[in-house]
Design a protein around this motif. Sequence first.
Motif, mmCIF file in Angstrom:
data_model
loop_
_atom_site.group_PDB
_atom_site.id
_atom_site.type_symbol
_atom_site.label_atom_id
_atom_site.label_comp_id
_atom_site.label_asym_id
_atom_site.label_seq_id
_atom_site.Cartn_x
_atom_site.Cartn_y
_atom_site.Cartn_z
ATOM 1 N N LYS A 58 19.561 79.401 43.936
ATOM 2 C CA LYS A 58 19.220 78.192 44.200
ATOM 3 C C LYS A 58 17.637 77.919 44.423
ATOM 4 C CE LYS A 58 23.426 76.829 45.718
ATOM 5 N NZ LYS A 58 24.473 76.951 47.109
ATOM 6 N N LEU A 59 16.972 78.503 45.079
ATOM 7 C CA LEU A 59 15.814 78.345 45.744
ATOM 8 C C LEU A 59 14.752 78.548 44.468
ATOM 9 C CD1 LEU A 59 13.667 77.828 47.934
ATOM 10 C CD2 LEU A 59 13.321 80.244 48.033
ATOM 11 N N ILE A 60 14.984 79.616 43.631
ATOM 12 C CA ILE A 60 14.145 79.703 42.388
ATOM 13 C C ILE A 60 14.283 78.954 41.372
ATOM 14 C CG2 ILE A 60 13.075 81.540 40.995
ATOM 15 C CD1 ILE A 60 14.078 83.637 43.031
ATOM 16 N N MET A 61 15.510 78.948 41.111
ATOM 17 C CA MET A 61 15.811 78.405 39.544
ATOM 18 C C MET A 61 15.807 76.795 39.411
ATOM 19 S SD MET A 61 15.966 81.338 38.060
ATOM 20 C CE MET A 61 16.157 80.591 36.346
ATOM 21 N N GLY A 62 15.988 76.123 40.618
ATOM 22 C CA GLY A 62 16.195 74.756 40.372
ATOM 23 C C GLY A 62 17.783 74.702 39.848
ATOM 24 N N SER A 63 18.003 73.402 39.425
ATOM 25 C CA SER A 63 19.426 73.388 38.805
ATOM 26 C C SER A 63 19.522 72.368 37.399
ATOM 27 C CB SER A 63 20.422 72.680 39.988
ATOM 28 O OG SER A 63 21.670 72.565 39.087
#
Lengths: 169, 137, 502
Positions: free
Chosen positions: B111-116
Amino acid sequence: MSVSDNDTDRASGRGEIVLAAGLVGVGLYMLLSAQGIPVPPTDHGPGPRVFPYAVGAGLALVGLWLVVAVLRGDRAEAEAGEDIDLDTGTSWTTLGLLAAILVGYVLLLEPLGYLLATILFFGGVAWTLGSRNWRLLLLISIVLPLVVFLLFTRGLGIYVPNGLLQAVI
Amino acid sequence: MSTPTPPVVVLAHSPNQSAGAAFEAAVRQAGWRGARLVILNASTGESLVDPHHARPSDLADMTGRAGEAGVDAVVEQPIGPDVATIILDRADALGAELIVLATRHRSSIGKLIMGSTAQRVLMEADAEVLLVKDTDR
Amino acid sequence: MENFSLLLEGFQAALHPVYLLYAFLGVLVGTAVGVLPGIGPAMTVALLMPLTFSLDATGALIMFAGIYYGGMFGGSTTAILLNTPGEAASVMTAIEGNKMAKAGRGAAALATAALGSFVAGTIGTLLLTMLAPLLARWAIKLGPHDYFALMVLAFVTVSAVLGSSRARGLASLFVGLAIGLIGVDQLTGQSRFTFGLPHLADGIDVVIVAVALFAVGEALWVAAHLRRAPVELLTVRGRWFTRDDFRRSWAPWLRGTALGFPFGTIPAGGAEVPTMLSYAAERRLSKHKDEFGKGAIEGVAGPEAANNAAAAGVLVPLLTLGIPTSATAAILLVVFRQYGLQPGPALFANSGDLVWALLASLYIGNLMLLVLNLPLVGLWVKLLQIPRPYLYAGIMVFAALGSYIVNLSPIDVGLLFGIGLLGFVMRRYGWPVAPAIIGLILGPIAEGQLRRALQISQFDLGILVSSPFSIVVYVACAALILGPALAGVVGRSRRGSLTPAP
C-alpha cells in the motif's frame, strides 16, 4: 517519449554525412599533428609516427568513402533489438534530458560524493525513461545506489569516495 | 442529453487480479443496463513483459463470452505512465455510466509503495464505481 | 597424457570451495544479466567487469568463464520465450523455439537448448583443452610479422566481411584504432594525441571505451526508442523432454557442435554464421521437414549447440594467440590484461596453473548451467518484468561505477558518457560496434608487432611476407575481401539485385 522525428534526417543521410565528414576531419588532424610527435634519436624502428600516419590516412579515406556512399543513397539499417521500437522514430527529448543528467552527474560526483550523486542520477534517469510512480521511484532510487555502494565498499572492499556523506556512511 | 447511443460500462481489466469476478459483474451490469461494455486493459508499458498487459487470446475470449451473454463488448489497450489517469480519462471520454474495478488484498508495504488505482478512481470518477473483491482465494 | 594431469590439477584448483562459489556466482549473474532485455553477451561481460576488481586473477577468470557461458545461455532463453531475439546468434533459435513455445512445447524447446548447450559446451571445452596447448606450442615459433598478419586478418574479417556495410565496418575499426593511439607510445615514451592533458597520458582505459560503446551506447539507444507496447511472453508449458525429443535432438547437437567450434576458432565473428549454417543443415537433413517453420525441435537443438560450441572455439585463438575473434572475446582479453596477463603462447608457459584452472572451471560452469537453468526458468522470466526505467538506470549506474573505480576520477565518467554518445550515433547509422572494440584492443598490439618486425629487418618491408604462415594469412585476407565481392558481382548479374543479409 514525446517528440519523434520519424527519422527524416536518417533518410536524407545528412547526419551520417556529418559524421563521416567528421572522420575525414579527425583523420586529417591526425596526419598533420603526427608530424609533431618527437622521434627520439635512439629509435631504430619505424618510430612512433608510422601508425598515426596510417590510421589518420585510413580514417580520412574511409570517411570520404562513406560520404560518397551516403550521397549515392547507401543507407544501413539502424540497429534493432528486443527492446527497441524503430517505427516511432527517435525521441530527442529523452536523449537531451539524459545528456543533461549525464553531464550533471559528472560534475556533481566529486562535490556530493558517490552515494548522493548516484541517487540523484538513478532517479533522474528512471524519471526520464518514464517512471512516474513517485513512491516507488523514490524508494528504488535510494535503495539501489545504497546497496551497490555497500556491496562495493563493504562487500568487495573497494574504496569509493563519498563526499558529503563520508562521515556518515 | 438525448443521445440515442446506448450507455457505456467500463471494465478496468488487469489479468493479475480477481479479473474473473470483476468481468462477470461487469457483464451482468452491462446486461441490466442495456449498455455497451468497454474492456479497458491499461498498462504502463514500463516493462518489456508486463503482467498487467492481457494476452490478445484472453481478451478475444472475454469479448466472446460477453457476446454470449448478449452484451456488446470492445477492447482497448491504452498505454501510459499512470493507469488510474487513463481509466478516468477514458471513462470521461466515453461518457461511462459505471466503472467496474477489481480490488485485491495488499500488504501494508504494498500500500505504501504502490498507491491505489482503485482508490483514485473511486475518489475522482464522475461515474458510478463498482469494486469487486477477490473471491477466488 | 601430460595435458590430462595438468587438467586434473586445474580441477583441483577450480574445485576449491571459494572458486566453486565464484563459478556459481558467475553463471548465475551471467545468465540473469543475459536474460535481461537488450543485453547481449558482450555487454554482460563488459558490465560485470567491476565485480571482479577485488578478486585474484584465477578467481576473476573463473567467474568470467561462468559469466561468458551464462550470458550466452540467457540469450537463448529470451529468444525462445519472446518474439524478438536479442542478438544475432539467437536469431535462428528464435525461429523454431518461438513456434514451439507457441504450440505449447516451450519446456521442450528450453530443455533441448539447455542440454544442447551443455553437450556442445562440454565437447567444445574438451576440444579446447586438447587443441590449445598444441597450438600454443606451435605459436611460440611465430615471429612479430606473423602476429601482425594475424591481426590484419582479424581487422579484415571483423570490419569488412561481417556486417552489411564494409565502409561502416571499416569506419568503426578506424575509430577504434584512433582511440587506441591516444596516450604514451610504449616503445619510445612519446605522448601522442594527448592534447597536453596528463589524464590522457595513460590512454583511455579500454574498459571505459568497451563499456561506453556497448553498455552506455546501447542504453541510450534503447532509451530513445523504447518499445511502448509490452510484448507477449510465452509460457513454459508441456513435457520437459520426451524420449522422442532426445532421439530427434542428439544428432543436431553433435552436428551443431561440429559446425560451431571451428567457426569460433577462426576470426569470423563468433556464433552468428555457424548458427545459420546449422539451421540450414538441420532443415535439409530432418525427417520432419514439414515441421520447420512451425516449431521443429531440430531447429533449436542445432543452432543452440553451434552457438555454445563457437563460444568455446573462440577461446582457442584468444588463449593461444591473444587474438579475439568476437566482440565478447575482445572484452575477455581486456579482463586478462587487467590482471597483467597477456594471452598468447607464453600464457601456457608462464601462468599454466591459472589457464588449467580456467579450463577446468569451464567444465564446471557448463554443468552448473545445466543444473541451474531449467529449474530457474521461472525466475529468469520474472526478470523480464523489471520496469525499463529502473533497468536502464541501473545499467547506467553500473557502467558509471565501473569506469569511476578504475582511477576514481570523474573525468573517466565523462569520457564514458562521451564515448557512449558516440556509440549511440553509431547505432543510429548502423555502424557496427564490434570492429571499434577489436581495433581499440588489437591496434596497439598490432603496432608493437609491426614496429618490432621492422626493427628486426631494419626497415625491409619484405619481412612482413617472409614466412609461409604470414603469406597464407595474407592470401586468406585477400580471399575474404575479394571472395564476397566476386560472389556479389556474380549474384548481381544473376539475380539483378543483392538482398541484404538480415
